[in-house]
Design a protein around this motif. Structure first.
Motif, PDB file in Angstrom:
ATOM      1  N   UNK A  94       0.830  -1.190   0.000  1.00 60.92           N
ATOM      2  CA  UNK A  94       0.000   0.000   0.000  1.00 60.92           C
ATOM      3  C   UNK A  94       0.873   1.252   0.000  1.00 60.92           C
ATOM      4  N   UNK A  95       0.474   2.240  -0.777  1.00 64.53           N
ATOM      5  CA  UNK A  95       1.128   3.536  -0.625  1.00 64.53           C
ATOM      6  C   UNK A  95       0.260   4.408   0.256  1.00 64.53           C
ATOM      7  N   UNK A  96       0.901   5.335   0.927  1.00 60.86           N
ATOM      8  CA  UNK A  96       0.201   6.184   1.880  1.00 60.86           C
ATOM      9  C   UNK A  96       0.904   7.529   1.970  1.00 60.86           C
ATOM     10  N   UNK A  97       0.198   8.490   2.500  1.00 63.28           N
ATOM     11  CA  UNK A  97       0.756   9.845   2.603  1.00 63.28           C
ATOM     12  C   UNK A  97       0.266  10.513   3.874  1.00 63.28           C
ATOM     13  N   UNK A  98       1.076  11.437   4.354  1.00 64.37           N
ATOM     14  CA  UNK A  98       0.700  12.166   5.552  1.00 64.37           C
ATOM     15  C   UNK A  98       1.227  13.597   5.503  1.00 64.37           C
ATOM     16  N   UNK A  99       0.493  14.487   6.140  1.00 57.86           N
ATOM     17  CA  UNK A  99       0.948  15.862   6.319  1.00 57.86           C
ATOM     18  C   UNK A  99       1.771  15.994   7.595  1.00 57.86           C
ATOM     19  N   UNK A 100       1.747  14.957   8.399  1.00 61.54           N
ATOM     20  CA  UNK A 100       2.445  15.003   9.664  1.00 61.54           C
ATOM     21  C   UNK A 100       3.889  14.561   9.562  1.00 61.54           C
ATOM     22  N   UNK A 101       4.559  14.575  10.682  1.00 54.61           N
ATOM     23  CA  UNK A 101       5.987  14.255  10.705  1.00 54.61           C
ATOM     24  C   UNK A 101       6.271  12.855  11.208  1.00 54.61           C
ATOM     25  N   UNK A 102       5.233  12.070  11.412  1.00 56.35           N
ATOM     26  CA  UNK A 102       5.406  10.665  11.790  1.00 56.35           C
ATOM     27  C   UNK A 102       4.742   9.801  10.741  1.00 56.35           C
ATOM     28  N   UNK A 103       5.267   8.627  10.531  1.00 54.04           N
ATOM     29  CA  UNK A 103       4.719   7.793   9.459  1.00 54.04           C
ATOM     30  C   UNK A 103       4.547   6.351   9.902  1.00 54.04           C
TER      31      UNK A 103
END
Length: 121
Positions: A94-103
């Motif tokens: 799965x690909x994923x994205x975040x605006x935050x600084x933890x993943x």
């Protein structure tokens, strides 16, 4: 942000595959895009991530040295080059994205549909 992953398939152990993940829009403020995988009967786990602007990369220990994550900002696309594949790499990726600084798995804001990777021995 909508994410579309592609590039999975069946490959023999030792082979290579390249996954792609295209983001529809809204990538300007993204902090990280990454790849996760989930094998049958197991929890989803982190594979690799890349800082969208600076390009710094992060890898799980199990794939470091074999997988490489990269991005094409102009095309809003992130790639996962997988080499020296092993049967234990078999999973839905799965690909994923975040605006935050933890993943971590819980931190990602957007998920694409998975793509199956099967490595035969």
């Amino acid at each position: 942000v909508q994410l579309q992953a592609s590039g999975g398939g069946l490959v023999q152990a030792g082979g290579s595959l390249r996954l792609s993940c295209a983001a529809s829009s809204g990538t300007f403020n993204l902090y990280v895009m990454g790849w996760f995988r989930q094998a049958p009967g197991k929890e989803r786990e982190f594979v690799a991530a890349i800082n969208w602007r600076g390009g710094k990369t992060y890898y799980a220990g199990s794939v470091k040295g074999r997988f490489a994550i990269s991005r094409d900002n102009a095309k809003n696309t992130v790639f996962l080059e997988m080499n020296s594949l092993k049967p234990e790499d078999t999973a839905v990726y799965y690909c994923a994205a975040t605006y935050g600084s933890s993943w971590t798995t819980d931190d990602m804001d957007y998920w694409g549909k998975g793509t199956q990777v099967t490595v035969s021995s």
